[in-house]
Write an enzyme that holds these catalytic residues in place. Sequence first.
Site, mmCIF file in Angstrom:
data_model
loop_
_atom_site.group_PDB
_atom_site.id
_atom_site.type_symbol
_atom_site.label_atom_id
_atom_site.label_comp_id
_atom_site.label_asym_id
_atom_site.label_seq_id
_atom_site.Cartn_x
_atom_site.Cartn_y
_atom_site.Cartn_z
ATOM 1 N N ALA A 60 -16.283 88.132 53.596
ATOM 2 C CA ALA A 60 -16.107 86.874 52.863
ATOM 3 C C ALA A 60 -17.491 86.237 52.764
ATOM 4 O O ALA A 60 -18.413 86.590 53.501
ATOM 5 C CB ALA A 60 -15.162 85.963 53.632
ATOM 6 N N GLY A 99 -13.946 90.852 55.482
ATOM 7 C CA GLY A 99 -13.037 90.817 54.333
ATOM 8 C C GLY A 99 -13.212 92.034 53.444
ATOM 9 O O GLY A 99 -12.287 92.445 52.753
ATOM 10 N N GLU A 102 -11.163 94.624 55.002
ATOM 11 C CA GLU A 102 -9.760 94.236 54.795
ATOM 12 C C GLU A 102 -9.320 94.580 53.374
ATOM 13 O O GLU A 102 -8.189 94.994 53.143
ATOM 14 C CB GLU A 102 -9.573 92.756 55.104
ATOM 15 C CG GLU A 102 -9.678 92.452 56.591
ATOM 16 C CD GLU A 102 -9.599 90.967 56.870
ATOM 17 O OE1 GLU A 102 -10.489 90.221 56.391
ATOM 18 O OE2 GLU A 102 -8.663 90.541 57.554
ATOM 19 N N GLU A 122 -15.878 89.788 62.486
ATOM 20 C CA GLU A 122 -15.632 88.345 62.438
ATOM 21 C C GLU A 122 -15.799 87.660 63.802
ATOM 22 O O GLU A 122 -16.232 86.524 63.864
ATOM 23 C CB GLU A 122 -14.226 88.066 61.910
ATOM 24 C CG GLU A 122 -14.041 88.351 60.430
ATOM 25 C CD GLU A 122 -13.631 89.776 60.135
ATOM 26 O OE1 GLU A 122 -13.825 90.653 60.986
ATOM 27 O OE2 GLU A 122 -13.119 90.018 59.024
#
Length: 697
Positions: A60, A99, A102, A122
């Site tokens: 992200a 992310g 993911e 993270e």
Amino acid sequence: MPVQLEIVDNIALVTIDNPPVNALSHAVRLGLQNAVREATAGACEAIVIQCAGRTFVAGADIKEFGQPPKDPWLPGLLEEIEAAKVPVVAALHGTALGGGFELALASHYRIALEDAQVGLPEVKLGLLPGAGGTQRLPRIVGVKAALDLITRGTPIDAKSAQVLGLVDEIVTSDLHEAAFEYAKKLVAAGAGIRRSSELPAPEADSAIFAEYRKQLAQRARGQLAPQKIVDCVEAAVTLSFADGMETERKAFMECIASSQSAGLRHMFFAEREAGKVRGLASDTPHREVQKVGVIGAGTMGSGIAMNFANAGMAVRLLEVNNEALQKGLDTIARNYAGGVKRGKMSEQDANTTRERITGTTDYADLADADLIVEAVYENLELKQDIFRRLDGIAKPGAILATNTSYQDVNKIAAATGRPEDVIGLHFFSPAHIMKLLEVVRADKTADDVLATCMALARRIRKVPVVAGVCYGFIGNRMLQHYGREAQLCLIEGATPDAIDTAMQQWGMAMGPMRVFDLAGLDVGYKARQGLALEERGDPKAYRVADALVEMGRLGQKSGAGFYTYDAGSRDYTVDPLVEELIVKEAAALNVERREIGADEIVDRLIYALINEGMRIVEEGIAQRPSDIDVVYVYGYGFPAYRGGPMHYADTVGLKNVLARICEFRERLGAENWSPAPLLEKLVRDDLSLAQWSAQQG
Ligand code: T1G
């Protein structure tokens, strides 16, 4: 547009192009959603999600955290991609992280370049995978592997990922071409949709979660995110996917709102910012550095030599005689053998690397070095003699660096006819392990010498911070105030163990009294013996330590200091004799001892750091407050999740820091507790350090 869609032979090629790391910014998420919707609305038979540039999505966009979230949210977007009715293939290269990984897990198939890495880091930002990673990963790899991967946050290579079932195909080149062919093969084979969210919930004995929580309470003492990760992985076992996702969302929101995550995200950017030197043109040429000379084969010199050898450079290690030289070479051999024993490197690599270091007692052997690092003991005259000698030996353009911890680099440079080639490279002990490197810019240090050393720091896997010339530069100058307060708390009423326990429970890797024992109490003692009595400062701040030295208790190296130590061990034991000594010294100094609580200990030691840090910024010794945070987190065991001393000051609020310092001034005296003018100014102007720092450009 950061996301392009192209249809070739009914295969939808979705390409993300958002330099430098294809972070999932709002524009990328929107573009990805539109591209996948357009692709699935049409007649495409499969979708390939790939990235331009050097890496697949690395996560992200951390720069967006703290701003109001904008649709599409990543978890929902990934569920939409996973729900696609045609096979979705993720093509991974570089570092598919957070992310980004993911996104790959929400895809149905994964193909990777062989040197790609995947991971969920993270936790290093005080967060947890917030887009389904804690639910999808355990379903694919099982609970134990998922807990290891997510709580450590360490990436794994494509081969390991394939063994775990996280990557289906590995190619050596032409990833996008291979992904296209792979998608066509899946279509031709009638391969179904493979949704990890539809895999059965992983099974696990509930004991594993209790065991993990206990481990993390030690390994990640006081940290929120690791514990929350265990909760989420446990939810993947006990709840439905949808309920598990809700558990993850709540836990993620708690983490991202925490001061710990704010601190760790601050450190992420602070470390990168520290590498940017104000006023130094980004195209400043670098000098070639392939051959390095190191003068001094003591603990520091040996470690420094290893850093350069590890980076593939030839190293000449010089000592005054063969006995001292051999001692250094033996230390290096022991360090490499230790690395092999711990599985850090193969025996062959260790030998190849070690052989890059050759010893000499002849200065003439340094004549062809591109960089020479002096690492002898802390004596200015000796250092000046060495630099005077180097001036006549080193080739023109060689960089001459001193590893001094606090001597005046300008005076060392002045001993040569080439002060523009002289710089400070202050390594931290153990030099082959500690990441911090203070790069001391003397008055005449040339820009290209500075630029070369900043790049060289990264080459030897150090985190460089530029410091100006003053006694102790950034870290050690602040440490003096921290150490002073520790010693004063001691004589005023606290015990060594109470002080260390307070600081370690607050988050410091090691309490100050243990640090003093580790460094050796005789270091400060010898420095003070060289000073007139009135130059030594307040005896209350050193008498106990000196009394210990006079008893032969030098610290760990002598088996006893503030604590006693089993031979060859770091395990320490409280020694009642020390407390008796403290009481005696306090009486001799007419100090009436009193109960000193942990809060006072922590505030006195940490605010002493902050106050001196403010002065260091004000004087321009540090370029910016966040550079000081990097120094303390990477060089002094300051807890990264508190973001370093200066970020911590903002967390507490500068108004509160000033009020507490003024209280100490009233109670403990103005000599040690006069607020730094910058602190008073920022409180007057109602500015945080971060706001003020941003204004400085
Ligand atoms: N967001 C924004 N900027 C980033 C970024 C990111 N995720 N990663 C790197 N940058 C910037 C960095 O600040 C620097 O900028 C430039 O890119 C080059 O980085 C929902 C919530 C990928 C291994 O934690 O580990 O996904 O200084 O110098 O050494 O579950 O960057 O040039 O202006 O580090 O080659 C999870 C963090 C996020 C990965 C590349 N992802 N990045 O290393 O280059 S949270 C991460 C890295 C998340 C989801 C959760 C490294 C790298 P500038 P660099 P590098």
